[in-house]
Design a protein around this motif. Structure first.
Motif, PDB file in Angstrom:
ATOM      1  N   GLY A  94     101.934  -4.577  36.326  1.00  0.00           N
ATOM      2  CA  GLY A  94     102.528  -3.297  36.680  1.00  0.00           C
ATOM      3  C   GLY A  94     103.582  -2.868  35.681  1.00  0.00           C
ATOM      4  O   GLY A  94     103.675  -1.680  35.327  1.00  0.00           O
ATOM      5  N   ILE A  95     104.384  -3.806  35.198  1.00  0.00           N
ATOM      6  CA  ILE A  95     105.415  -3.498  34.208  1.00  0.00           C
ATOM      7  C   ILE A  95     104.777  -2.996  32.926  1.00  0.00           C
ATOM      8  O   ILE A  95     105.190  -1.977  32.354  1.00  0.00           O
ATOM      9  CB  ILE A  95     106.285  -4.741  33.935  1.00  0.00           C
ATOM     10  CG1 ILE A  95     107.124  -5.093  35.161  1.00  0.00           C
ATOM     11  CG2 ILE A  95     107.187  -4.513  32.722  1.00  0.00           C
ATOM     12  CD1 ILE A  95     107.883  -6.395  35.027  1.00  0.00           C
ATOM     13  N   LEU A  96     103.755  -3.698  32.459  1.00  0.00           N
ATOM     14  CA  LEU A  96     103.096  -3.312  31.217  1.00  0.00           C
ATOM     15  C   LEU A  96     102.427  -1.947  31.345  1.00  0.00           C
ATOM     16  O   LEU A  96     102.501  -1.120  30.428  1.00  0.00           O
ATOM     17  CB  LEU A  96     102.058  -4.370  30.835  1.00  0.00           C
ATOM     18  CG  LEU A  96     102.637  -5.724  30.403  1.00  0.00           C
ATOM     19  CD1 LEU A  96     101.528  -6.763  30.293  1.00  0.00           C
ATOM     20  CD2 LEU A  96     103.373  -5.592  29.076  1.00  0.00           C
ATOM     21  N   LYS A  97     101.784  -1.703  32.487  1.00  0.00           N
ATOM     22  CA  LYS A  97     101.128  -0.409  32.693  1.00  0.00           C
ATOM     23  C   LYS A  97     102.157   0.709  32.748  1.00  0.00           C
ATOM     24  O   LYS A  97     101.982   1.778  32.139  1.00  0.00           O
ATOM     25  CB  LYS A  97     100.304  -0.443  33.972  1.00  0.00           C
ATOM     26  CG  LYS A  97      99.492   0.825  34.210  1.00  0.00           C
ATOM     27  CD  LYS A  97      98.609   0.690  35.433  1.00  0.00           C
ATOM     28  CE  LYS A  97      97.781   1.954  35.649  1.00  0.00           C
ATOM     29  NZ  LYS A  97      96.901   1.825  36.851  1.00  0.00           N
ATOM     30  N   LEU A  98     103.263   0.457  33.468  1.00  0.00           N
ATOM     31  CA  LEU A  98     104.305   1.466  33.592  1.00  0.00           C
ATOM     32  C   LEU A  98     104.895   1.813  32.228  1.00  0.00           C
ATOM     33  O   LEU A  98     105.185   2.986  31.938  1.00  0.00           O
ATOM     34  CB  LEU A  98     105.408   0.938  34.527  1.00  0.00           C
ATOM     35  CG  LEU A  98     106.279   1.946  35.267  1.00  0.00           C
ATOM     36  CD1 LEU A  98     105.440   2.781  36.221  1.00  0.00           C
ATOM     37  CD2 LEU A  98     107.373   1.208  36.039  1.00  0.00           C
TER      38      LEU A  98
END
Length: 220
Positions: A3-7
């Protein structure tokens, strides 16, 4: 982690080209996971026992990760990182609000142009929504008693944790400064960030009445 990488818009990028700063990394939970995935990682914290635990974990797994003891208000490697993290409510514990501003400014400095900062914390809105005066629970065979009280006009939360471990008892108190989404975004813009967006989780959901936490994405 995904989720962090996608965000941050880094999903699918070659990890070797994405350097990561985990500021206030504690024992390295997040930094170590990034290292496992092949990202160059630097974890920074002021508490040496946390850093020793992180280094031991990295050594045991054969991971290439750097862990540095430094003050979050002064640590800076200008333009060195593609992604900076400050997670698990690791912001707002200094006595002087100007120290929070200094910490945000150092994060901005340490990012390369176009780099992203992801922060995650208890927001003022969710703190008020979920407020309780205290609770007790058992953890690893120890009895833990907690007490919470509001500081000022929801400027912060006073936390008191009493841990009873057999005949040993520890009693610690501290105040966590609270930021609303609007206040946090304004602080990050003052630090120099060109854009700030706030979400209710790492999955990018809105920061509304259903938010799980306050997640800010700031871009240099």
């Amino acid at each position: 982690m995904d989720g962090i990488l996608k965000l941050a818009g880094l999903e699918g990028n070659d990890p070797r080209g994405v350097s990561v700063l985990d500021l206030c990394c504690g024992p390295g939970r997040h930094a170590l996971e990034f290292a496992r995935r092949g990202y160059p990682v630097c974890g920074v914290d002021i508490t040496e026992p946390f850093l020793e635990a992180a280094r031991d974990s990295a050594g045991a797994e054969g991971l290439d990760a750097e862990f540095v003891r430094a003050d979050a208000r002064t640590f800076s490697r200008p333009g060195n990182f593609s992604l900076a993290l400050n997670l698990y409510t690791s912001f707002g514990y200094f006595d002087d609000p100007l120290d929070d501003e200094a910490m945000a400014a150092r994060l901005y400095e340490s990012l390369a142009p176009g780099g992203a900062l992801v922060m995650e914390m208890v927001g003022k809105e969710t703190a008020a929504r979920d407020f309780i005066e205290g609770e007790w629970f058992e953890r690893d065979g120890r009895l833990v008693l907690t007490e919470f009280s509001v500081v000022g006009a929801w400027e912060g939360l006073r936390n008191r944790w009493i841990v009873q471990d057999g005949d040993r008892r520890s009693d610690r108190s501290w105040v966590q400064r609270l930021y609303s989404a609007t206040e946090l975004a304004a602080l990050l813009r003052r630090a120099g960030f060109s854009s700030v967006s706030c979400y209710g989780s790492f999955d990018g959901r809105p920061y509304d009445q259903t938010a799980l936490s306050l997640v800010a994405l700031a871009r240099k």
